[in-house]
Design a protein around this motif. Structure first.
Motif, PDB file in Angstrom:
ATOM      1  N   ILE A  49       0.821  -1.210   0.000  1.00  0.00           N
ATOM      2  CA  ILE A  49       0.000   0.000   0.000  1.00  0.00           C
ATOM      3  C   ILE A  49       0.854   1.259   0.000  1.00  0.00           C
ATOM      4  CG2 ILE A  49      -1.638   1.300   1.399  1.00  0.00           C
ATOM      5  CD1 ILE A  49      -3.063  -1.254   1.963  1.00  0.00           C
ATOM      6  N   GLY A  50       1.981   1.226   0.687  1.00  0.00           N
ATOM      7  CA  GLY A  50       2.828   2.417   0.713  1.00  0.00           C
ATOM      8  C   GLY A  50       3.869   2.336   1.806  1.00  0.00           C
ATOM      9  N   ASN A  51       4.550   3.453   2.001  1.00  0.00           N
ATOM     10  CA  ASN A  51       5.582   3.493   3.032  1.00  0.00           C
ATOM     11  C   ASN A  51       4.951   3.594   4.417  1.00  0.00           C
ATOM     12  OD1 ASN A  51       4.824   6.155   3.343  1.00  0.00           O
ATOM     13  ND2 ASN A  51       6.615   6.990   2.315  1.00  0.00           N
ATOM     14  N   ALA A  52       5.773   3.670   5.443  1.00  0.00           N
ATOM     15  CA  ALA A  52       5.284   3.649   6.822  1.00  0.00           C
ATOM     16  C   ALA A  52       4.360   4.830   7.122  1.00  0.00           C
ATOM     17  CB  ALA A  52       6.458   3.637   7.789  1.00  0.00           C
ATOM     18  N   VAL A  53       4.651   5.984   6.562  1.00  0.00           N
ATOM     19  CA  VAL A  53       3.822   7.156   6.810  1.00  0.00           C
ATOM     20  C   VAL A  53       2.414   6.927   6.278  1.00  0.00           C
ATOM     21  CG1 VAL A  53       3.537   9.604   6.285  1.00  0.00           C
ATOM     22  CG2 VAL A  53       5.800   8.711   6.800  1.00  0.00           C
ATOM     23  N   VAL A  54       2.314   6.423   5.066  1.00  0.00           N
ATOM     24  CA  VAL A  54       1.012   6.151   4.446  1.00  0.00           C
ATOM     25  C   VAL A  54       0.274   5.073   5.221  1.00  0.00           C
ATOM     26  CG1 VAL A  54      -0.094   5.235   2.366  1.00  0.00           C
ATOM     27  CG2 VAL A  54       1.729   6.927   2.167  1.00  0.00           C
ATOM     28  N   ARG A  55       0.973   3.987   5.561  1.00  0.00           N
ATOM     29  CA  ARG A  55       0.329   2.882   6.281  1.00  0.00           C
ATOM     30  C   ARG A  55      -0.182   3.329   7.648  1.00  0.00           C
ATOM     31  NH1 ARG A  55       5.062   0.116   4.730  1.00  0.00           N
ATOM     32  NH2 ARG A  55       5.650  -0.137   6.921  1.00  0.00           N
ATOM     33  N   ASN A  56       0.597   4.129   8.357  1.00  0.00           N
ATOM     34  CA  ASN A  56       0.155   4.597   9.668  1.00  0.00           C
ATOM     35  C   ASN A  56      -1.017   5.564   9.570  1.00  0.00           C
ATOM     36  OD1 ASN A  56       1.894   3.088  11.271  1.00  0.00           O
ATOM     37  ND2 ASN A  56       3.551   4.571  11.013  1.00  0.00           N
ATOM     38  N   ARG A  57      -1.027   6.401   8.546  1.00  0.00           N
ATOM     39  CA  ARG A  57      -2.166   7.305   8.361  1.00  0.00           C
ATOM     40  C   ARG A  57      -3.434   6.504   8.081  1.00  0.00           C
ATOM     41  NH1 ARG A  57      -1.583  12.507   4.852  1.00  0.00           N
ATOM     42  NH2 ARG A  57      -0.521  13.055   6.767  1.00  0.00           N
ATOM     43  N   ILE A  58      -3.338   5.491   7.232  1.00  0.00           N
ATOM     44  CA  ILE A  58      -4.496   4.642   6.948  1.00  0.00           C
ATOM     45  C   ILE A  58      -4.955   3.939   8.222  1.00  0.00           C
ATOM     46  CG2 ILE A  58      -5.237   2.550   5.737  1.00  0.00           C
ATOM     47  CD1 ILE A  58      -3.504   3.497   3.370  1.00  0.00           C
ATOM     48  N   ARG A  59      -4.016   3.396   8.995  1.00  0.00           N
ATOM     49  CA  ARG A  59      -4.359   2.706  10.244  1.00  0.00           C
ATOM     50  C   ARG A  59      -5.085   3.649  11.204  1.00  0.00           C
ATOM     51  NH1 ARG A  59       0.251   0.789  11.429  1.00  0.00           N
ATOM     52  NH2 ARG A  59      -0.141  -1.319  10.726  1.00  0.00           N
ATOM     53  N   ARG A  60      -4.584   4.864  11.343  1.00  0.00           N
ATOM     54  CA  ARG A  60      -5.227   5.826  12.243  1.00  0.00           C
ATOM     55  C   ARG A  60      -6.630   6.187  11.782  1.00  0.00           C
ATOM     56  NH1 ARG A  60      -0.087   8.231  12.062  1.00  0.00           N
ATOM     57  NH2 ARG A  60      -0.893   9.838  10.680  1.00  0.00           N
ATOM     58  N   ARG A  61      -6.795   6.376  10.478  1.00  0.00           N
ATOM     59  CA  ARG A  61      -8.121   6.728   9.948  1.00  0.00           C
ATOM     60  C   ARG A  61      -9.110   5.582  10.156  1.00  0.00           C
ATOM     61  NH1 ARG A  61      -9.246   8.540   4.718  1.00  0.00           N
ATOM     62  NH2 ARG A  61     -10.447  10.218   5.586  1.00  0.00           N
ATOM     63  N   LEU A  62      -8.671   4.338   9.880  1.00  0.00           N
ATOM     64  CA  LEU A  62      -9.564   3.192  10.059  1.00  0.00           C
ATOM     65  C   LEU A  62      -9.885   2.965  11.537  1.00  0.00           C
ATOM     66  CD1 LEU A  62      -8.236   0.664   7.410  1.00  0.00           C
ATOM     67  CD2 LEU A  62     -10.378   1.952   7.366  1.00  0.00           C
ATOM     68  N   LYS A  63      -8.889   3.108  12.402  1.00  0.00           N
ATOM     69  CA  LYS A  63      -9.152   2.947  13.837  1.00  0.00           C
ATOM     70  C   LYS A  63     -10.166   3.976  14.326  1.00  0.00           C
ATOM     71  CE  LYS A  63      -5.175   0.632  15.807  1.00  0.00           C
ATOM     72  NZ  LYS A  63      -4.110   0.719  16.821  1.00  0.00           N
ATOM     73  N   ALA A  64     -10.039   5.213  13.867  1.00  0.00           N
ATOM     74  CA  ALA A  64     -10.991   6.250  14.270  1.00  0.00           C
ATOM     75  C   ALA A  64     -12.390   5.942  13.758  1.00  0.00           C
ATOM     76  CB  ALA A  64     -10.525   7.610  13.758  1.00  0.00           C
ATOM     77  N   ALA A  65     -12.501   5.480  12.513  1.00  0.00           N
ATOM     78  CA  ALA A  65     -13.812   5.147  11.949  1.00  0.00           C
ATOM     79  C   ALA A  65     -14.454   3.988  12.699  1.00  0.00           C
ATOM     80  CB  ALA A  65     -13.677   4.818  10.460  1.00  0.00           C
ATOM     81  N   PHE A  66     -13.673   2.952  12.997  1.00  0.00           N
ATOM     82  CA  PHE A  66     -14.227   1.803  13.707  1.00  0.00           C
ATOM     83  C   PHE A  66     -14.533   2.142  15.159  1.00  0.00           C
ATOM     84  CE2 PHE A  66     -13.024  -0.557  10.012  1.00  0.00           C
ATOM     85  CZ  PHE A  66     -13.957  -1.572   9.964  1.00  0.00           C
ATOM     86  N   ALA A  67     -13.704   2.945  15.801  1.00  0.00           N
ATOM     87  CA  ALA A  67     -13.970   3.327  17.184  1.00  0.00           C
ATOM     88  C   ALA A  67     -15.252   4.140  17.288  1.00  0.00           C
ATOM     89  CB  ALA A  67     -12.796   4.111  17.745  1.00  0.00           C
ATOM     90  N   THR A  68     -15.500   4.970  16.288  1.00  0.00           N
ATOM     91  CA  THR A  68     -16.703   5.789  16.277  1.00  0.00           C
ATOM     92  C   THR A  68     -17.955   4.937  16.100  1.00  0.00           C
ATOM     93  OG1 THR A  68     -15.450   7.625  15.354  1.00  0.00           O
ATOM     94  CG2 THR A  68     -17.838   7.729  15.125  1.00  0.00           C
ATOM     95  N   SER A  69     -17.875   3.907  15.269  1.00  0.00           N
ATOM     96  CA  SER A  69     -19.048   3.104  14.926  1.00  0.00           C
ATOM     97  C   SER A  69     -19.167   1.794  15.694  1.00  0.00           C
ATOM     98  CB  SER A  69     -19.023   2.772  13.434  1.00  0.00           C
ATOM     99  OG  SER A  69     -19.029   3.942  12.675  1.00  0.00           O
ATOM    100  N   ALA A  70     -18.103   1.344  16.325  1.00  0.00           N
ATOM    101  CA  ALA A  70     -18.110   0.008  16.939  1.00  0.00           C
ATOM    102  C   ALA A  70     -19.144  -0.123  18.044  1.00  0.00           C
ATOM    103  CB  ALA A  70     -16.725  -0.329  17.478  1.00  0.00           C
ATOM    104  N   GLY A  71     -19.346   0.925  18.813  1.00  0.00           N
ATOM    105  CA  GLY A  71     -20.305   0.848  19.909  1.00  0.00           C
ATOM    106  C   GLY A  71     -21.716   0.545  19.436  1.00  0.00           C
ATOM    107  N   ASP A  72     -22.060   1.016  18.254  1.00  0.00           N
ATOM    108  CA  ASP A  72     -23.405   0.814  17.724  1.00  0.00           C
ATOM    109  C   ASP A  72     -23.556  -0.497  16.970  1.00  0.00           C
ATOM    110  OD1 ASP A  72     -24.007   3.342  18.684  1.00  0.00           O
ATOM    111  OD2 ASP A  72     -23.492   4.307  16.785  1.00  0.00           O
ATOM    112  N   HIS A  73     -22.471  -1.001  16.363  1.00  0.00           N
ATOM    113  CA  HIS A  73     -22.606  -2.109  15.432  1.00  0.00           C
ATOM    114  C   HIS A  73     -21.875  -3.390  15.819  1.00  0.00           C
ATOM    115  CE1 HIS A  73     -24.515   0.663  12.654  1.00  0.00           C
ATOM    116  NE2 HIS A  73     -23.478   1.477  12.760  1.00  0.00           N
TER     117      HIS A  73
END
Length: 154
Positions: A70-94
């Motif tokens: 997918i990309g270098n460490a900067v790109v991978r960490n940004r994707i990980r942070r974005r996905l973690k935030a999205a799942f943390a926001t929605s996980a309680g409901d779903h």
């Protein structure tokens, strides 16, 4: 309790309040989810497997995988942070508390608007927990690499 030192001068109203997810830590935990139900979106693929009753910790656990393709460490960490935030926001409901989830990121998660990521998460959870779908472990399809011989065939 502030997430930033007082020297930053950010008022507490401006701080992001994102719940913390329980995460999968070891390779055997990730492998235990393999072969479970799957759902695919443009930004990620998610797999789920229910934990045995003896191992239920009372909360859903998440694992995030982002390959080096997918990309270098900067790109991978940004994707990980974005996905973690999205799942943390929605996980309680779903999310179900007795399940483990593994999220396999795709490159589209980098540029996808956050609102679209939230919609993807909600749609993926709905597809995973839809009772009309069958569990992949109960499918009659043969596994790749296995030869199936039908009775009466030569």
């Amino acid at each position: 309790m502030s997430r930033f030192p007082a020297s930053f001068g950010l008022p507490s109203a401006l701080e992001a309040r994102i719940p913390i997810l329980q995460t999968l830590k070891s390779r055997p935990q990730f492998l235990a989810v393999r072969g479970g139900r799957r759902s695919s979106t443009p930004a990620f693929l998610i797999e789920v497997r229910e934990r045995p009753a003896a191992d239920n910790g009372g909360t859903a656990r998440f694992g995030f995988t982002i390959t080096k393709k997918i990309g270098n460490a900067v790109v991978r960490n940004r994707i990980r942070r974005r996905l973690k935030a999205a799942f943390a926001t929605s996980a309680g409901d779903h999310a179900r508390s007795s399940c483990d989830y593994v999220v396999i990121a795709r490159h589209a998660a980098l540029d996808r608007p956050f609102a679209a990521l939230l919609e993807d998460v909600a749609r993926a959870f709905a597809a995973l927990h839809d009772n009309a779908k069958r569990d992949r472990s109960n499918d009659a399809r043969p596994r790749p690499g296995k030869t199936v011989v039908k009775k009466g065939s030569t």
